[in-house]
Write an enzyme that holds these catalytic residues in place. Structure first.
Site, PDB file in Angstrom:
ATOM      1  N   TRP A 140       0.839  -1.218   0.000  1.00 44.88           N
ATOM      2  CA  TRP A 140       0.000   0.000   0.000  1.00 44.88           C
ATOM      3  C   TRP A 140       0.864   1.254   0.000  1.00 44.88           C
ATOM      4  O   TRP A 140       1.907   1.307   0.666  1.00 44.88           O
ATOM      5  CB  TRP A 140      -0.862   0.004   1.255  1.00 44.88           C
ATOM      6  CG  TRP A 140      -1.424   1.349   1.576  1.00 44.88           C
ATOM      7  CD1 TRP A 140      -0.824   2.335   2.313  1.00 44.88           C
ATOM      8  CD2 TRP A 140      -2.661   1.884   1.140  1.00 44.88           C
ATOM      9  NE1 TRP A 140      -1.625   3.444   2.365  1.00 44.88           N
ATOM     10  CE2 TRP A 140      -2.767   3.201   1.655  1.00 44.88           C
ATOM     11  CE3 TRP A 140      -3.714   1.379   0.357  1.00 44.88           C
ATOM     12  CZ2 TRP A 140      -3.868   4.013   1.419  1.00 44.88           C
ATOM     13  CZ3 TRP A 140      -4.815   2.197   0.138  1.00 44.88           C
ATOM     14  CH2 TRP A 140      -4.887   3.495   0.657  1.00 44.88           C
ATOM     15  N   ASP A 143       0.447   9.189   0.936  1.00 43.28           N
ATOM     16  CA  ASP A 143       1.138  10.466   0.696  1.00 43.28           C
ATOM     17  C   ASP A 143       2.609  10.361   0.293  1.00 43.28           C
ATOM     18  O   ASP A 143       3.358   9.579   0.882  1.00 43.28           O
ATOM     19  CB  ASP A 143       1.164  11.304   1.978  1.00 43.28           C
ATOM     20  CG  ASP A 143      -0.145  11.323   2.720  1.00 43.28           C
ATOM     21  OD1 ASP A 143      -1.140  10.812   2.205  1.00 43.28           O
ATOM     22  OD2 ASP A 143      -0.159  11.864   3.841  1.00 43.28           O
ATOM     23  N   TRP A 167      -4.229   0.282   3.840  1.00 42.29           N
ATOM     24  CA  TRP A 167      -3.523   1.177   4.751  1.00 42.29           C
ATOM     25  C   TRP A 167      -3.156   0.443   6.050  1.00 42.29           C
ATOM     26  O   TRP A 167      -3.951  -0.321   6.593  1.00 42.29           O
ATOM     27  CB  TRP A 167      -4.394   2.395   5.078  1.00 42.29           C
ATOM     28  CG  TRP A 167      -3.654   3.425   5.868  1.00 42.29           C
ATOM     29  CD1 TRP A 167      -2.952   4.479   5.359  1.00 42.29           C
ATOM     30  CD2 TRP A 167      -3.527   3.510   7.290  1.00 42.29           C
ATOM     31  NE1 TRP A 167      -2.384   5.205   6.380  1.00 42.29           N
ATOM     32  CE2 TRP A 167      -2.709   4.631   7.578  1.00 42.29           C
ATOM     33  CE3 TRP A 167      -3.988   2.750   8.367  1.00 42.29           C
ATOM     34  CZ2 TRP A 167      -2.374   5.008   8.883  1.00 42.29           C
ATOM     35  CZ3 TRP A 167      -3.644   3.114   9.666  1.00 42.29           C
ATOM     36  CH2 TRP A 167      -2.851   4.245   9.906  1.00 42.29           C
ATOM     37  N   SER A 200       3.301  11.105   7.778  1.00 45.79           N
ATOM     38  CA  SER A 200       3.918  11.987   6.777  1.00 45.79           C
ATOM     39  C   SER A 200       4.845  13.019   7.396  1.00 45.79           C
ATOM     40  O   SER A 200       4.711  13.379   8.570  1.00 45.79           O
ATOM     41  CB  SER A 200       2.822  12.682   5.979  1.00 45.79           C
ATOM     42  OG  SER A 200       2.199  11.719   5.160  1.00 45.79           O
ATOM     43  N   ASP A 257       2.312  15.837  10.322  1.00 50.78           N
ATOM     44  CA  ASP A 257       2.830  16.062   8.972  1.00 50.78           C
ATOM     45  C   ASP A 257       3.761  17.276   8.881  1.00 50.78           C
ATOM     46  O   ASP A 257       3.543  18.187   8.063  1.00 50.78           O
ATOM     47  CB  ASP A 257       1.665  16.213   7.959  1.00 50.78           C
ATOM     48  CG  ASP A 257       0.650  15.090   8.058  1.00 50.78           C
ATOM     49  OD1 ASP A 257       1.005  14.010   8.573  1.00 50.78           O
ATOM     50  OD2 ASP A 257      -0.509  15.287   7.645  1.00 50.78           O
ATOM     51  N   GLU A 306      -4.260  18.775   6.890  1.00 48.85           N
ATOM     52  CA  GLU A 306      -3.211  17.748   6.856  1.00 48.85           C
ATOM     53  C   GLU A 306      -2.133  18.189   5.873  1.00 48.85           C
ATOM     54  O   GLU A 306      -2.349  19.064   5.024  1.00 48.85           O
ATOM     55  CB  GLU A 306      -3.763  16.411   6.347  1.00 48.85           C
ATOM     56  CG  GLU A 306      -4.902  15.840   7.161  1.00 48.85           C
ATOM     57  CD  GLU A 306      -5.324  14.448   6.694  1.00 48.85           C
ATOM     58  OE1 GLU A 306      -5.628  13.623   7.552  1.00 48.85           O
ATOM     59  OE2 GLU A 306      -5.364  14.190   5.474  1.00 48.85           O
TER      60      GLU A 306
HETATM   61  C1  FRU Z   1      -2.972  12.226   4.764  1.00 48.01           C
HETATM   62  C2  FRU Z   1      -2.660  11.502   6.047  1.00 48.01           C
HETATM   63  C3  FRU Z   1      -1.675  12.281   6.870  1.00 48.01           C
HETATM   64  C4  FRU Z   1      -1.036  11.221   7.712  1.00 48.01           C
HETATM   65  C5  FRU Z   1      -0.976  10.068   6.754  1.00 48.01           C
HETATM   66  C6  FRU Z   1      -1.115   8.736   7.409  1.00 48.01           C
HETATM   67  O1  FRU Z   1      -3.348  11.423   3.714  1.00 48.01           O
HETATM   68  O2  FRU Z   1      -3.844  11.256   6.768  1.00 48.01           O
HETATM   69  O3  FRU Z   1      -2.241  13.321   7.608  1.00 48.01           O
HETATM   70  O4  FRU Z   1       0.240  11.603   8.140  1.00 48.01           O
HETATM   71  O5  FRU Z   1      -2.020  10.256   5.830  1.00 48.01           O
HETATM   72  O6  FRU Z   1      -0.849   7.712   6.503  1.00 48.01           O
END
Ligand code: FRU
Length: 585
Positions: A140, A143, A167, A200, A257, A306
């Protein structure tokens, strides 16, 4: 005994002795305990334990137990009734290894399907794997993370689960490229650990070192910012011994992030905190002080912010330079699910002031499959280049692939331009991908442009008359419908092929039956490109996606499509100067 049989016996004995010297085939035993723990003991050296996965089953926990406190449980959908595919679990070098599994019943199919192997076959098995967009070999992806350039290599790190194509188990996957087009995937650079998932984040190059910051996310410690550095161009990382380096002052839950940038001799991190972005400052990339926040009441509200980004761009045709803050929001996209908006303004080292009124919403892209876009640091030509994740949280886990799931959008060079009283950000394909575009054969019959059979990596370049409608079609009766009417450019994929779930192409947000469709995503072309008789449109197609660039990228729209066979015809009124090319790597 005859001499000959003596000789034969001696030869047999020698061969047997030689065989005995070969290392024994590795084997394993499985022992189920009463407490729900199962111990898999491996004897003999093997690189991998291949884990059988069944995607719609729940996650159980798997850990390689080396006796180190850093050994981390991974969540894996081990097969209960059928095996969808395998993923490799790397075993430590040495004659023995111990793998522990929690919560998988003793009668689950996985127990009889585990395999030891020194290899893992990553040959492509997916019809929809794109040709010129990045995908992981397996597993998978979401980001893009930590993108930077150093020593001739572009680095693309990304949210990665190596233990299944849904995920989970966030690691930073890693790929390198000389040109952002030809990528080589490397082993994951930063691995989920006992502080949590590696969410991220971003990277900055200082001397010979790549510094990266990411969010450690777990139920136990919440969302906290951690740092790591690499002195071998991202191949291996050392995490700060005193992580986390930034924690939410107010105990808030969503705080993640971090994006690093430099300004006036200081380092900054911009971090999403609920529905605002917070700035922190540092002089050593280790100790951070809170500076300010931006966002309250701005743009699409109230939504989870995010994946921020923050950079400066010159404004075309002016002497202005402006700061751009990218804010990804989920949900919040006008067409449903996740999308990226941006704010244009000024930064003085302490606060960011947005030029526009609070309610103004500017999307970076007007499709449904452009999310978490962030930009490279240290770009050698000084360009601001972004890569988006080409998916949407509404259906990302349901896309019709299994070996891997999700792809990145093309690398795009960002630019700022003025239209009316507003400054907007446009994006165009980077020169490196343009260099891969070659003229392709096509024929015209009346209003139809025949694209050829089986060609899925095409770029169609044309002028589209305001008021016209046109479609991409194939022999399966599938169609992507476009309309340029009433100040909008629409793309409707509701009959485009496989529809992964109900959110993919819903009866929609703002139906305008006069447009010939009640569903689709739209660009406000008049607002972004001016009121014109014709717009210049490029459609970049790659097996399962269409990226639309209007008027040199002043507006873009990125959408996935899953046709049974490639679209082979473009039919419509009001199309002129049509050119068809193919992208050949
Ligand atoms: C955005 C997000 C980020 C987080 C990541 C987790 O797509 O939700 O905020 O860090 O994906 O995989």
């Amino acid at each position: 005994m005859k001499l000959q049989s003596l000789f034969t016996l001696a030869t047999a004995a020698m061969m047997l002795a030689a065989c005995n010297r070969q290392p024994a085939e590795p084997t394993f035993t499985v022992a189920h305990q009463d407490d729900g723990l199962t111990i898999v003991n491996v004897t003999g050296e093997s690189r991998y334990l291949l884990l059988p996965i069944e995607e719609d089953k729940g996650e159980v926990q798997v850990r390689v137990n080396t006796g180190d406190a850093a050994d981390t449980w991974m969540d894996v959908r081990l097969a209960v009734d059928t095996v969808d595919y395998y993923v490799p679990l790397a075993l430590p070098a040495g004659p023995k290894a111990c793998v522990e599994v929690r919560n998988l019943p003793a009668d689950a199919l996985a127990w009889s399907r585990l395999q030891l192997s020194d290899t893992f076959d990553t040959t492509n098995r997916e019809y929809y794997r794109p040709a010129y967009h990045f995908t992981p070999a397996y597993g998978w992806m979401n980001d893009p993370n930590g993108m930077t350039w150093k020593d001739g290599e572009y680095h693309l790190f990304f949210q990665y689960n190596p233990y299944g194509s849904k995920w989970g188990n966030m690691h930073w996957g890693h790929a390198v490229s000389p040109d952002m087009v030809h990528w080589t995937q490397l082993p994951p650079a930063i691995v989920r650990d006992t502080l949590g998932h590696i969410f991220s984040g971003s990277s900055i190059v200082k001397g010979d070192t790549i510094f990266s910051y990411y969010t450690s996310a777990s139920d136990k410690y919440g969302q906290i910012q951690a740092g790591a550095w690499s002195t071998d161009n991202g191949r291996t990382y050392t995490k700060f011994a005193d992580n986390p380096r930034i924690t939410p002052a107010d105990g808030r839950r969503d705080f993640r992030d971090p994006k690093l940038f430099a300004y006036d001799g200081h380092y900054y991190a911009i971090i999403s905190a609920d529905n605002e972005m917070q700035f922190f400052r540092s002089d050593n990339l280790h100790d951070w002080t809170y500076v300010s926040a931006f966002g309250d009441g701005y743009g699409v509200q109230p939504r989870q912010f995010e994946c921020p980004d923050f950079f400066e761009l010159p404004v075309e045709g002016t002497n202005l330079k402006k700061y751009v803050m990218i804010v990804n929001v989920n949900p919040g996209c006008w067409f449903g699910g996740s999308a990226g908006e941006y704010f244009v303004g000024d930064f003085d080292g302490t606060t960011f002031k947005c030029d526009s009124r609070k309610e103004m919403v500017k999307w970076l892209d007007w499709g449904k499959d452009h999310y978490a876009a962030v930009t490279f640091s240290n770009e050698p030509k000084g360009r601001i280049v972004s890569i988006p994740w080409m998916s949407n949280w509404q259906y990302a886990n349901d896309l019709p692939t299994r070996q891997y799931r999700s792809q990145m959008g093309m690398p795009r060079q960002l630019f700022a331009y003025k239209q009316g009283t507003e400054i907007y950000v446009g994006q165009k394909p980077v020169d490196e991908i343009l260099a891969q575009v070659k003229p392709a054969e096509f024929t015209t019959e009346g209003n139809t442009i025949k694209l050829g059979e089986g060609k899925a990596q095409l770029v169609i370049d044309m002028d589209v008359k305001n008021g016209s409608t046109f479609s991409l079609t194939n022999g399966e009766g599938e169609e992507v419908f476009f309309a340029c009417k009433a100040g909008r450019l629409i793309m409707d994929r509701s009959r485009s092929g496989i529809i992964p779930n109900d959110a993919f192409a819903p009866e929609t947000y703002d139906p305008k039956p006069s447009m010939g469709t009640t569903s689709g995503t739209w660009i406000p072309v008049e607002q972004l490109c001016g009121k014109k008789n014709t717009y210049h449109v490029q459609l970049w197609m790659d097996i399962c996606s269409i990226e639309m660039y209007v008027d040199g990228g002043r507006a873009t729209m990125t959408n996935l499509v899953f046709p049974k066979t490639p679209y082979n015809a473009l039919t419509g009124s009001g199309l002129s100067n049509v050119k068809v090319c193919s992208v050949e790597l």
